[in-house]
Enzyme design. Sequence first.
Site, mmCIF file in Angstrom:
data_model
loop_
_atom_site.group_PDB
_atom_site.id
_atom_site.type_symbol
_atom_site.label_atom_id
_atom_site.label_comp_id
_atom_site.label_asym_id
_atom_site.label_seq_id
_atom_site.Cartn_x
_atom_site.Cartn_y
_atom_site.Cartn_z
ATOM 1 N N GLY A 19 0.751 -1.137 -0.073
ATOM 2 C CA GLY A 19 0.148 -0.028 -0.043
ATOM 3 C C GLY A 19 0.717 1.463 -0.083
ATOM 4 O O GLY A 19 0.238 2.228 0.395
ATOM 5 N N ASN A 21 1.441 3.024 -2.666
ATOM 6 C CA ASN A 21 0.737 4.269 -3.483
ATOM 7 C C ASN A 21 -0.537 4.533 -2.751
ATOM 8 O O ASN A 21 -0.805 5.715 -3.018
ATOM 9 C CB ASN A 21 0.516 3.390 -4.885
ATOM 10 N N ILE A 99 -7.015 -9.759 -11.668
ATOM 11 C CA ILE A 99 -7.563 -8.984 -13.044
ATOM 12 C C ILE A 99 -9.099 -8.637 -12.700
ATOM 13 O O ILE A 99 -9.842 -9.161 -11.939
ATOM 14 C CB ILE A 99 -7.583 -10.154 -13.997
ATOM 15 N N ASN A 114 -5.286 2.859 -13.249
ATOM 16 C CA ASN A 114 -4.376 1.717 -12.629
ATOM 17 C C ASN A 114 -3.082 2.288 -12.879
ATOM 18 O O ASN A 114 -2.670 2.933 -13.565
ATOM 19 C CB ASN A 114 -4.605 0.284 -13.469
ATOM 20 N N HIS A 116 0.911 0.863 -13.233
ATOM 21 C CA HIS A 116 1.656 -0.118 -13.672
ATOM 22 C C HIS A 116 3.207 0.186 -13.624
ATOM 23 O O HIS A 116 3.552 1.103 -14.263
ATOM 24 C CB HIS A 116 1.181 -0.585 -15.098
HETATM 25 C C1 GRF Z 1 3.475 -1.214 -7.480
HETATM 26 O O1 GRF Z 1 4.707 -1.274 -8.065
HETATM 27 C C2 GRF Z 1 2.422 -1.139 -8.665
HETATM 28 O O2 GRF Z 1 2.836 -0.545 -9.683
HETATM 29 C C3 GRF Z 1 2.220 -2.517 -8.752
HETATM 30 O O3 GRF Z 1 2.458 -3.198 -7.532
HETATM 31 C C4 GRF Z 1 3.171 -2.286 -6.871
HETATM 32 C C5 GRF Z 1 2.306 -2.085 -5.498
HETATM 33 O O4 GRF Z 1 3.096 -1.474 -4.415
HETATM 34 N N1 GRF Z 1 1.012 -2.782 -9.478
HETATM 35 P P1 GRF Z 1 2.321 -0.591 -3.215
HETATM 36 O O5 GRF Z 1 1.217 -1.935 -2.722
HETATM 37 O O6 GRF Z 1 1.520 0.435 -3.795
HETATM 38 O O7 GRF Z 1 3.285 -0.406 -2.212
#
Ligand code: GRF
Length: 215
Positions: A19, A21, A99, A114, A116
């Site tokens: 988490g 992000n 997905i 999203n 990525h």
């Molecule tokens: C990030 O690198 C995101 O792009 C990918 O999974 C990771 C998640 O990291 N889809 P976090 O849970 O937000 O720390």
Amino acid sequence: MTRQDKDPLRVAVFVSGRGSNLQALIDATQKGQSSARLAAVLSNRDGVYALERAQRAGIPARVFLRRDYASRAEQQAAMLAYLRQVGAELMVLAGFDQIVEPSLVRALEGRVINIHPSLLPSFGGGLHGQADALAYGVKVSGCTVHFVTEGVDTGPIIMQAPVPVLEDDTVETLSARILEQEHRILPAAVELYAEGRLRIEGRRVRILPPAGKSD
Ligand code: GRF
């Protein structure tokens, strides 16, 4: 009417793990000048650190375990019902490792984004964008925020940030360098959406100037 005159946009964040992000979104929306507010966190996993972050920030969080439903479609239908209950207007997949069912995408068309960890369309369609970029030998990778459509990682691109691949990079060091950029562009994209400044034109996403300014 501009978003500034309205209530903040209600954002729901989908998570599966650490988490970081989500944390970047919490930090950005708590600054006080954001046009967005985090209304809910949805997780497909129990006991993950993202849930703790949500709790600490006072954001309602709900877990939807795959094993509690007959199918992934039923699990995500329950998620959709919850999104409607909390009045979510924008859904952000932030490290969500499932997905998204076509039925959910269709129900929320143009309202799901999203993040990525690669420069799409390179190294999409999986959970290992950073490792795949390193293994392929590219000299530049990065991250992409895009709208979610029925194809995996193929929707219209909102923002990208490039990151150099260094000679002695490992998956960990490259991932960390990309993650820094993820934490920058994901909140920026959410803010643009909340300000009503994203317009999808076919495959392209036009970023409109701030209200009151023209091109
Ligand atoms: C990030 O690198 C995101 O792009 C990918 O999974 C990771 C998640 O990291 N889809 P976090 O849970 O937000 O720390």
